[in-house]
Design an enzyme around this catalytic site. Sequence first.
Site, PDB file in Angstrom:
ATOM      1  N   GLU A  80       0.827  -1.195   0.000  1.00 50.72           N
ATOM      2  CA  GLU A  80       0.000   0.000   0.000  1.00 50.72           C
ATOM      3  C   GLU A  80       0.871   1.258   0.000  1.00 50.72           C
ATOM      4  OE1 GLU A  80      -3.928  -1.862   2.093  1.00 50.72           O
ATOM      5  OE2 GLU A  80      -2.608  -0.713   3.374  1.00 50.72           O
ATOM      6  N   CYS A 126       3.209   8.359   1.521  1.00 50.31           N
ATOM      7  CA  CYS A 126       3.846   7.372   2.388  1.00 50.31           C
ATOM      8  C   CYS A 126       4.071   6.116   1.543  1.00 50.31           C
ATOM      9  CB  CYS A 126       2.910   7.106   3.569  1.00 50.31           C
ATOM     10  SG  CYS A 126       3.548   5.935   4.738  1.00 50.31           S
ATOM     11  N   CYS A 128       7.277  -7.228   6.606  1.00 47.08           N
ATOM     12  CA  CYS A 128       8.495  -6.794   7.304  1.00 47.08           C
ATOM     13  C   CYS A 128       8.946  -7.934   8.200  1.00 47.08           C
ATOM     14  CB  CYS A 128       8.221  -5.543   8.141  1.00 47.08           C
ATOM     15  SG  CYS A 128       9.711  -4.911   8.944  1.00 47.08           S
ATOM     16  N   CYS A 159       7.715  -5.783  14.935  1.00 49.56           N
ATOM     17  CA  CYS A 159       7.429  -4.934  16.097  1.00 49.56           C
ATOM     18  C   CYS A 159       6.029  -5.283  16.607  1.00 49.56           C
ATOM     19  CB  CYS A 159       7.522  -3.459  15.721  1.00 49.56           C
ATOM     20  SG  CYS A 159       9.157  -3.020  15.121  1.00 49.56           S
ATOM     21  N   CYS A 200       2.680  -3.390  15.226  1.00 50.73           N
ATOM     22  CA  CYS A 200       2.618  -2.994  13.824  1.00 50.73           C
ATOM     23  C   CYS A 200       1.902  -4.039  12.970  1.00 50.73           C
ATOM     24  CB  CYS A 200       4.043  -2.775  13.312  1.00 50.73           C
ATOM     25  SG  CYS A 200       4.115  -2.467  11.550  1.00 50.73           S
ATOM     26  N   CYS A 255      -1.385   5.236   9.916  1.00 49.53           N
ATOM     27  CA  CYS A 255      -0.064   4.713  10.219  1.00 49.53           C
ATOM     28  C   CYS A 255      -0.155   3.353  10.898  1.00 49.53           C
ATOM     29  CB  CYS A 255       0.569   5.688  11.198  1.00 49.53           C
ATOM     30  SG  CYS A 255       2.263   5.888  10.936  1.00 49.53           S
TER      31      CYS A 255
HETATM   32  N1  SAH Z   1      10.005   0.177   9.317  1.00 45.36           N
HETATM   33  C1  SAH Z   1      10.107   1.558   9.421  1.00 45.36           C
HETATM   34  C2  SAH Z   1       9.136   2.310   8.556  1.00 45.36           C
HETATM   35  C3  SAH Z   1       7.733   1.799   8.511  1.00 45.36           C
HETATM   36  S1  SAH Z   1       6.769   1.918   9.972  1.00 45.36           S
HETATM   37  C4  SAH Z   1       9.980   2.002  10.868  1.00 45.36           C
HETATM   38  O1  SAH Z   1       9.624   1.192  11.714  1.00 45.36           O
HETATM   39  O2  SAH Z   1      10.299   3.154  11.122  1.00 45.36           O
HETATM   40  C5  SAH Z   1       6.339   3.645   9.973  1.00 45.36           C
HETATM   41  C6  SAH Z   1       5.900   4.188  11.314  1.00 45.36           C
HETATM   42  O3  SAH Z   1       4.600   3.715  11.700  1.00 45.36           O
HETATM   43  C7  SAH Z   1       6.843   3.782  12.421  1.00 45.36           C
HETATM   44  O4  SAH Z   1       7.164   4.846  13.258  1.00 45.36           O
HETATM   45  C8  SAH Z   1       6.030   2.779  13.140  1.00 45.36           C
HETATM   46  O5  SAH Z   1       6.470   2.618  14.412  1.00 45.36           O
HETATM   47  C9  SAH Z   1       4.625   3.344  13.042  1.00 45.36           C
HETATM   48  N2  SAH Z   1       3.588   2.371  13.366  1.00 45.36           N
HETATM   49  C10 SAH Z   1       3.610   1.046  13.131  1.00 45.36           C
HETATM   50  N3  SAH Z   1       2.482   0.472  13.591  1.00 45.36           N
HETATM   51  C11 SAH Z   1       1.727   1.441  14.136  1.00 45.36           C
HETATM   52  C12 SAH Z   1       0.428   1.466  14.743  1.00 45.36           C
HETATM   53  N4  SAH Z   1      -0.301   0.353  14.871  1.00 45.36           N
HETATM   54  N5  SAH Z   1      -0.044   2.638  15.163  1.00 45.36           N
HETATM   55  C13 SAH Z   1       0.679   3.768  15.009  1.00 45.36           C
HETATM   56  N6  SAH Z   1       1.902   3.804  14.440  1.00 45.36           N
HETATM   57  C14 SAH Z   1       2.427   2.656  13.994  1.00 45.36           C
HETATM   58 FE1  SF4 Z   2       8.748  -3.374  10.367  1.00 47.17          FE
HETATM   59 FE2  SF4 Z   2       6.485  -2.362  11.340  1.00 47.17          FE
HETATM   60 FE3  SF4 Z   2       8.630  -2.577  12.900  1.00 47.17          FE
HETATM   61 FE4  SF4 Z   2       8.599  -0.743  10.935  1.00 47.17          FE
HETATM   62  S1  SF4 Z   2       7.262  -0.787  12.735  1.00 47.17           S
HETATM   63  S2  SF4 Z   2      10.270  -2.171  11.471  1.00 47.17           S
HETATM   64  S3  SF4 Z   2       7.400  -1.880   9.406  1.00 47.17           S
HETATM   65  S4  SF4 Z   2       7.496  -4.298  11.981  1.00 47.17           S
END
Ligand code: SAH
Ligand code: SF4
Length: 397
Positions: free
Chosen positions: A106, A119, A126, A130, A133, A359
Amino acid sequence: MSCENKENIDTQTEVAKVNLMGMSQGRLVAFFESLGEKKFRATQMLKWIHQLGVTDFQQMSNISKLLRNKLDEVAEIRAPEVMGQWDSTDGTRKFLINISGGNAVEAVFIPEGDRGTLCVSSQVGCSLDCSFCATGKQGFNRDLTSDEIIGQVWIAAKSFGQLQEVPVRGVRRVTNVVLMGMGEPLLNFDNVVEAMHLMMNDNAYGISKRRVTLSTSGLVPALDRLGKYTDACLAISLHAPNDALRNELVPINKKYPIAQLLASAKRYIEGLPDSHRKITIEYTLIDHVNDRPEHAQELAQLLIDVPVKINLIPFNPFSLSNYKRVSNNALRRFQQILIDAGYTTTIRTTRGDDIDAACGQLAGQVNDRTKRSQRYKLDQQAFLDAQNDEIPVRIVN
Ligand code: SAH
Ligand code: SF4
């Protein structure tokens, strides 16, 4: 050998055409030189593709008929296919983009006044997982190519009428790009860097280095290399003020703990030729996990020697997560503590909520090779089953 057999062999040995969509100026120069052409063809090609949105060589009026025919034989300009496009009531537009092998990623466009931020995704899924996420929960399939990364910018800009001789002067325009979609950009270093070069090249999109941002969860060795290749803005996904908590939220922290990460980010930003640049610290606030005043105070202390601005992101819930969004009170209190400590601290407002474009909600379609998504579905089912057990059964007579 029969004619039929020969034909089969010819089709099988047909050489795949090279896609020029994601080629940086340097690679295009090498490509044209390999055809016995001059360097300036690369500049012409960049303009046709990324400023005028042309994908048909025959329409390139400043290129000779002979070369156009040659290009038709050996090359193509192919953006990924758009499988779906959704518009939110707030002007946000989400694109679902087909990636070979049953995958999709996306890209989300978010308008804000006279700016428009796209974005962009860098990987299918990934591998870093995390805990908060949605992308991480889907597992991982593969890195996107530079064609597929810059293709997202091309698709969005084209959809707003930006890529033509006289661009449409609409409200919606891609002026900024953030690598904050699906995936960890530093795990796909070469393709991401090549696509970023195209974003910032004046013969292509010409976006200023202050308007292109790479966001990372903290791959320190790759971050240490980044400064040699780009001077774009940097965002660090921190989410916790200490290693114990960050280990839970961002597992890569166990390998590259906070002190190493911040030192590397600081080297990057201080190595840039223009001073006064700041690292953006992203901090996703999750109810009762990392949102207490003590966390804010610890964060203020942690960042004391690092040139940062802080962006607070209220956690966006998704179906496979048990975390909850931070309360408005806790969010304001957290922000105030950081402001009082002298940090510029903004709150990222949730956009495109009605089309699941917020996000961390980006999910696309990941043909998971890690089997992680399967495991989560089972865990989630077990969780739901356990919940159901606790619901008193109402016997209806
Ligand atoms: N992998 C990279 C870029 C993609 S994630 C990273 O982690 O920075 C982009 C942003 O979205 C990151 O700051 C991540 O922590 C945030 N993010 C991921 N899941 C989220 C959620 N469920 N609610 C709000 N922000 C989230
Ligand atoms: Fe990967 Fe999501 Fe962690 Fe970014 S926040 S590194 S996209 S698992």
